[in-house]
Design an enzyme around this catalytic site. Structure first.
Site, short mmCIF file in Angstrom:
data_model
loop_
_atom_site.label_atom_id
_atom_site.label_comp_id
_atom_site.label_asym_id
_atom_site.label_seq_id
_atom_site.Cartn_x
_atom_site.Cartn_y
_atom_site.Cartn_z
N ASP A 10 0.83 -1.20 0.00
CA ASP A 10 0.00 0.00 0.00
C ASP A 10 0.87 1.26 0.00
OD1 ASP A 10 -2.31 1.49 0.05
OD2 ASP A 10 -2.65 1.30 2.21
N GLY A 13 0.06 5.46 -4.40
CA GLY A 13 -0.54 6.75 -4.76
C GLY A 13 0.07 7.89 -3.95
N ARG A 14 0.19 7.66 -2.64
CA ARG A 14 0.77 8.71 -1.77
C ARG A 14 2.23 8.97 -2.12
NH1 ARG A 14 -1.26 5.88 3.41
NH2 ARG A 14 -1.85 4.40 1.80
N TRP A 15 2.95 7.90 -2.45
CA TRP A 15 4.35 8.07 -2.86
C TRP A 15 4.43 8.98 -4.08
CZ3 TRP A 15 7.20 7.30 -7.25
CH2 TRP A 15 8.59 7.28 -7.10
N HIS A 27 2.70 3.29 -9.03
CA HIS A 27 2.57 1.84 -9.26
C HIS A 27 3.81 1.31 -9.99
CE1 HIS A 27 -1.42 2.05 -7.73
NE2 HIS A 27 -1.93 2.69 -8.76
N SER A 55 -7.20 -5.66 -5.82
CA SER A 55 -8.34 -6.19 -5.07
C SER A 55 -9.62 -6.09 -5.89
CB SER A 55 -8.51 -5.41 -3.76
OG SER A 55 -9.02 -4.12 -4.05
N THR A 56 -10.62 -6.82 -5.44
CA THR A 56 -11.95 -6.73 -6.08
C THR A 56 -12.40 -5.27 -6.09
OG1 THR A 56 -12.40 -8.82 -4.95
CG2 THR A 56 -14.26 -7.76 -5.98
N GLU A 57 -12.13 -4.59 -4.98
CA GLU A 57 -12.57 -3.19 -4.84
C GLU A 57 -11.79 -2.26 -5.78
OE1 GLU A 57 -11.75 -5.22 -2.22
OE2 GLU A 57 -13.85 -5.62 -1.70
N TRP A 59 -11.35 -2.49 -8.81
CA TRP A 59 -12.03 -2.30 -10.10
C TRP A 59 -12.79 -0.97 -10.13
CZ3 TRP A 59 -10.41 -5.03 -13.97
CH2 TRP A 59 -10.04 -6.37 -13.81
N LEU A 121 10.93 -20.70 -4.77
CA LEU A 121 9.92 -19.80 -4.23
C LEU A 121 8.61 -19.84 -5.04
CD1 LEU A 121 9.05 -17.26 -2.49
CD2 LEU A 121 10.14 -15.87 -4.27
C1 FPP Z 1 -1.97 0.18 -3.36
O1 FPP Z 1 -1.50 1.49 -3.38
C2 FPP Z 1 -1.44 -0.58 -4.47
C3 FPP Z 1 -2.18 -1.12 -5.47
C4 FPP Z 1 -3.64 -1.00 -5.54
C5 FPP Z 1 -1.56 -1.83 -6.59
C6 FPP Z 1 -0.36 -2.65 -6.27
C7 FPP Z 1 0.42 -2.75 -7.50
C8 FPP Z 1 1.75 -2.71 -7.58
C9 FPP Z 1 2.65 -2.69 -6.42
C10 FPP Z 1 2.31 -2.62 -8.93
C11 FPP Z 1 3.07 -3.76 -9.43
C12 FPP Z 1 2.61 -5.10 -9.06
C13 FPP Z 1 3.01 -6.18 -9.74
C14 FPP Z 1 2.67 -7.53 -9.24
C15 FPP Z 1 3.79 -6.08 -10.97
P1 FPP Z 1 -2.54 2.68 -3.53
O2 FPP Z 1 -2.66 3.00 -4.97
O3 FPP Z 1 -3.82 2.32 -2.85
O4 FPP Z 1 -1.81 3.82 -2.73
P2 FPP Z 1 -2.48 5.00 -1.89
O5 FPP Z 1 -3.25 4.34 -0.76
O6 FPP Z 1 -1.30 5.77 -1.40
O7 FPP Z 1 -3.35 5.77 -2.83
#
Ligand code: FPP
Length: 246
Positions: A10, A13-15, A27, A55-57, A59, A121
Site C-alpha cells: 500500500d 498513490g501517496r508516494w 505503481h 483487489s476486487t474493490e 475495479w 519460491l
Molecule cells: C496500493 O497502493 C497498491 C495497489 C492498488 C496496486 C499494487 C500494485 C503494484 C505494487 C504494482 C506492481 C505489481 C506487480 C505484481 C507487478 P494505492 O494506490 O492504494 O496507494 P495510496 O493508498 O497511497 O493511494
C-alpha cells in the site's frame, strides 16, 4: 524464517503525490519493490510469497488507473517470465481471474503452466482478489458437492473448507506485512490469516527496501507464536479442527 509471507502493498498513490507525480508512476515504482522482495525471499529461503496486487474493490478506481495497472501487470509478466524460469520460481494466482483482461489472463496462465513444476519460491499474485468473495465461492463449492450427494454436511471441516478456497494447497501465511501505516486487512486472506503475525510499516510501498524487509523478518523471529496455547506448550501450528481457541 516464516514459510509464507503475505504483503499488502500500500502507498503507491501517496508516494507519487509526494513526488509530484501521477498515481501510475507510483505503481511503476511499486513494481521495483516487488522485484526486490521476490529476490530477497529467494535469498533467505522463504517458500511462499503472496502479494496483494489488485483487489476486487480496485475495479472501482478510475478506468485509466485500472488500465494502467493491468498494462503494468502484463509487462511485468512478460519481462519476468525468463527470470522465473531461471530462478526456479513457481507463479500462482488467486482471485476472480475471469475478470482480468484476456491478454493478462493468457500471460498469467501461460507462466503458471510453464513454472508449475518449479520447486523454489512460489510467488502468488492476488488479482481481482477479495477474501469474502473467496469464502463465498468456497461455500458454494461445498454446497454443490452436498447437493450432488458427493459430500456429507458433517464432513465440512476446517480442512475441507480450506481446500475449497483459492489458496487450496498453499499453507497459511505466517507473517503478514502491510505498508504505508494503515492498520487494516482490507479483505485480504481473512480465513488464512487467522494465526498470522501482523507487521505494519510506515514506509510507502515503493520505498520498501531489502533492508526493511530483512528487519521486518527479524521482528517476526522475535515474536512468540503460541497458536492459542501457553508459552510452555508453544510449538507448531495447531490442527485447526481440533485446536482450542485462544
Ligand atoms: C496500493 O497502493 C497498491 C495497489 C492498488 C496496486 C499494487 C500494485 C503494484 C505494487 C504494482 C506492481 C505489481 C506487480 C505484481 C507487478 P494505492 O494506490 O492504494 O496507494 P495510496 O493508498 O497511497 O493511494
Amino acid at each position: 524464517m516464516p514459510a509464507h509471507v503475505a504483503i499488502i502493498m500500500d502507498g503507491n498513490g501517496r508516494w507519487a503525490r509526494r513526488q509530484n507525480l501521477g498515481r501510475i508512476e507510483g505503481h511503476k515504482q511499486g513494481r521495483q519493490a516487488v522485484e526486490t522482495v521476490v529476490d530477497t525471499c529467494r535469498e533467505v529461503g522463504i517458500a511462499y510469497l503472496t502479494l496483494y496486487a489488485f483487489s476486487t474493490e480496485n475495479w472501482q478506481r478510475p478506468v485509466t488507473e485500472v488500465r494502467a495497472l493491468m498494462a503494468l501487470l502484463q509487462r511485468y509478466l512478460r519481462s519476468e517470465r525468463q527470470h522465473m524460469l531461471e530462478k526456479n520460481i513457481r507463479l500462482r494466482a488467486i482471485g476472480d481471474l475471469q475478470r482480468l483482461p484476456v491478454p493478462v489472463r493468457a500471460a498469467l496462465e501461460e507462466i503458471m503452466q510453464a513454472t508449475q513444476a518449479n520447486t523454489g519460491l512460489t510467488v502468488c499474485l492476488a488479482l481481482s482478489y477479495g477474501a469474502r468473495e473467496e469464502i463465498v465461492q468456497a461455500a458454494r463449492v461445498l454446497a454443490t458437492a452436498v447437493q450432488n450427494g458427493q459430500l456429507d454436511p458433517g464432513d465440512i471441516t476446517e480442512q475441507a473448507f480450506a481446500r475449497a478456497l483459492w489458496t487450496t494447497d498453499i499453507p497459511d501465511p505466517d507473517f503478514l506485512i502491510r505498508t504505508s501505516g494503515e492498520f487494516r486487512l482490507s479483505n485480504f486472506l481473512l480465513w488464512q490469516s487467522a494465526y498470522a503475525e501482523l507487521y505494519v510499516s510506515e514506509t510507502l510501498w515503493p520505498d520498501f527496501t531489502r533492508a526493511e524487509f530483512l528487519s521486518a523478518l527479524e521482528v517476526y523471529q522475535s515474536r512468540e507464536r503460541r497458536f492459542g496455547r501457553t508459552t510452555e506448550q508453544r510449538g507448531s501450528p495447531p490442527d485447526l479442527a481440533r485446536a482450542t481457541r485462544g
